[in-house]
Every structure is written in C-alpha cells, then in structure tokens.
Design a protein around this motif. Structure first.
Motif, PDB file in Angstrom:
ATOM      1  N   THR A  66       0.723  -1.331   0.110  1.00 27.95           N
ATOM      2  CA  THR A  66       0.095   0.104  -0.021  1.00 27.95           C
ATOM      3  C   THR A  66       0.808   1.390   0.044  1.00 27.95           C
ATOM      4  O   THR A  66       1.748   1.404   0.842  1.00 27.95           O
ATOM      5  N   ALA A  67       0.822   2.172  -0.945  1.00 29.26           N
ATOM      6  CA  ALA A  67       1.484   3.306  -1.113  1.00 29.26           C
ATOM      7  C   ALA A  67       0.972   4.212  -2.368  1.00 29.26           C
ATOM      8  O   ALA A  67      -0.094   3.647  -2.970  1.00 29.26           O
ATOM      9  N   VAL A  68       1.456   5.493  -2.369  1.00 27.96           N
ATOM     10  CA  VAL A  68       1.285   5.966  -3.539  1.00 27.96           C
ATOM     11  C   VAL A  68       2.457   5.957  -4.664  1.00 27.96           C
ATOM     12  O   VAL A  68       3.525   5.697  -4.345  1.00 27.96           O
ATOM     13  N   TYR A  69       2.256   5.241  -5.808  1.00 27.72           N
ATOM     14  CA  TYR A  69       3.135   4.761  -6.796  1.00 27.72           C
ATOM     15  C   TYR A  69       3.493   5.753  -7.891  1.00 27.72           C
ATOM     16  O   TYR A  69       2.346   6.536  -8.359  1.00 27.72           O
ATOM     17  N   TYR A  70       4.673   6.299  -8.131  1.00 26.25           N
ATOM     18  CA  TYR A  70       5.082   7.425  -9.118  1.00 26.25           C
ATOM     19  C   TYR A  70       5.787   6.683  -9.992  1.00 26.25           C
ATOM     20  O   TYR A  70       6.856   6.092  -9.743  1.00 26.25           O
ATOM     21  N   CYS A  71       5.765   7.081 -11.156  1.00 26.51           N
ATOM     22  CA  CYS A  71       6.719   6.941 -12.240  1.00 26.51           C
ATOM     23  C   CYS A  71       7.392   8.079 -12.476  1.00 26.51           C
ATOM     24  O   CYS A  71       7.192   9.229 -12.164  1.00 26.51           O
ATOM     25  N   ALA A  72       8.576   7.573 -12.947  1.00 28.09           N
ATOM     26  CA  ALA A  72       9.783   8.733 -13.166  1.00 28.09           C
ATOM     27  C   ALA A  72      10.682   8.546 -14.293  1.00 28.09           C
ATOM     28  O   ALA A  72      10.672   7.281 -14.602  1.00 28.09           O
ATOM     29  N   ALA A  73      11.243   9.456 -14.776  1.00 25.41           N
ATOM     30  CA  ALA A  73      11.905   9.305 -16.128  1.00 25.41           C
ATOM     31  C   ALA A  73      13.317   9.914 -15.845  1.00 25.41           C
ATOM     32  O   ALA A  73      13.533  10.875 -15.249  1.00 25.41           O
ATOM     33  N   SER A  74      14.396   9.315 -16.305  1.00 27.44           N
ATOM     34  CA  SER A  74      15.789   9.758 -16.050  1.00 27.44           C
ATOM     35  C   SER A  74      16.476   9.638 -17.623  1.00 27.44           C
ATOM     36  O   SER A  74      16.335   8.619 -18.408  1.00 27.44           O
ATOM     37  N   ARG A  75      17.377  10.348 -17.556  1.00 26.99           N
ATOM     38  CA  ARG A  75      18.224  10.684 -18.870  1.00 26.99           C
ATOM     39  C   ARG A  75      19.530   9.862 -18.640  1.00 26.99           C
ATOM     40  O   ARG A  75      20.502   9.630 -19.494  1.00 26.99           O
ATOM     41  N   TYR A  76      19.801   9.054 -17.503  1.00 26.85           N
ATOM     42  CA  TYR A  76      20.852   8.169 -17.215  1.00 26.85           C
ATOM     43  C   TYR A  76      20.819   7.022 -18.496  1.00 26.85           C
ATOM     44  O   TYR A  76      19.825   6.479 -18.650  1.00 26.85           O
ATOM     45  N   SER A  77      22.207   6.916 -18.656  1.00 26.68           N
ATOM     46  CA  SER A  77      22.071   5.659 -19.752  1.00 26.68           C
ATOM     47  C   SER A  77      22.073   4.277 -19.091  1.00 26.68           C
ATOM     48  O   SER A  77      21.796   3.266 -19.718  1.00 26.68           O
ATOM     49  N   LEU A  78      22.503   4.144 -17.769  1.00 27.45           N
ATOM     50  CA  LEU A  78      22.420   2.930 -17.108  1.00 27.45           C
ATOM     51  C   LEU A  78      21.322   2.947 -16.037  1.00 27.45           C
ATOM     52  O   LEU A  78      21.017   3.884 -15.646  1.00 27.45           O
ATOM     53  N   VAL A  79      21.125   1.661 -15.690  1.00 27.06           N
ATOM     54  CA  VAL A  79      19.944   1.596 -14.699  1.00 27.06           C
ATOM     55  C   VAL A  79      20.477   2.432 -13.528  1.00 27.06           C
ATOM     56  O   VAL A  79      21.222   1.732 -12.783  1.00 27.06           O
ATOM     57  N   THR A  80      19.552   3.006 -12.767  1.00 30.26           N
ATOM     58  CA  THR A  80      19.906   3.526 -11.524  1.00 30.26           C
ATOM     59  C   THR A  80      18.441   3.420 -10.707  1.00 30.26           C
ATOM     60  O   THR A  80      17.315   3.329 -11.178  1.00 30.26           O
TER      61      THR A  80
END
Length: 123
Positions: free
Chosen positions: A90-104
């Motif tokens: 249970t939580a508020v779920y957020y999507c986010a975008a990154s310009r990083y080339s490797l998974v962070t």
C-alpha cells in the motif's frame, strides 16, 4: 518529459493490478524509466526500473518475483504489473524518467515525475 500515471485502486491481498504511465513531450526511448512508491509516514522508496531499450530491468528485493516492469516505446508508456499484492505494498506509486544511460535506483537521478497513483491493498 511529462508523465501521467494511472491504474491504482483498492484490491485485496493476493490480487493483481497493473499501473500505467504515459509519457509525452520528448522522445520516450531516450529515457530510463522507474517506479517508486511512498507509504504513509515513510520515505519514498525505489520499486523497479527499466532501461531505455526495455532490455534491462532492476527490482527492489521486496517486489522481486511479484512485480514486472515493462516499456512500450511505440506507445510511450511504461507499465508495472503487480501480482500477489500484500498490505505492505500500500502506497502512492510514482513513475519517473531519467536521462541516465545505465539503470539507477536513486530517486535523485530521475528528473521527471508523474503525479502518483494510490494503491491500497486490504488484508
């Protein structure tokens, strides 16, 4: 990039839910995408991330084996399939975008955030 998350709701423990996050404004395939969540009274935590191409994924230990992140660059959408849900999800779920080339997994590496969608799992 602008992000719009959807798909949250009230479910029972053991149920499944799929979150979606639609992106607009930039070339979606240029972005590493992630899902984070924040439960009441707790800090925001990493949930899952997927590489620009969609070929690489990474999960928090708490959701590994239950959640699946996927990315459809043609539809400019990232998904989070959540199975075997638990009350602690249970939580508020957020999507986010990154310009990083490797998974962070660091929230500070993500420059764009959606508005959040609430997932409530009852026992």
């Amino acid at each position: 990039v602008q992000l719009q998350a959807s798909g949250g709701g009230l479910v029972q423990a053991g149920d499944s839910l799929r979150l979606s996050c639609a992106a607009s404004g930039r070339t979606f395939s240029d972005y590493l995408m992630g899902w984070f969540r924040q439960a009441p009274g707790k800090e925001r935590e990493f949930v899952a991330a997927i590489s620009r191409s969609g070929g690489g994924t990474y999960y928090a230990d708490s959701v590994k084996g239950r959640f699946t992140i996927s990315k459809d660059n043609a539809k400019n959408t990232v998904y989070l399939q959540m199975n075997s849900l638990k009350p602690e999800d249970t939580a508020v779920y957020y999507c986010a975008a990154s310009r990083y080339s490797l998974v962070t997994t660091r929230g500070t590496d993500f420059g764009s955030w959606g508005q959040g969608t609430l997932v409530t799992v009852s026992s």
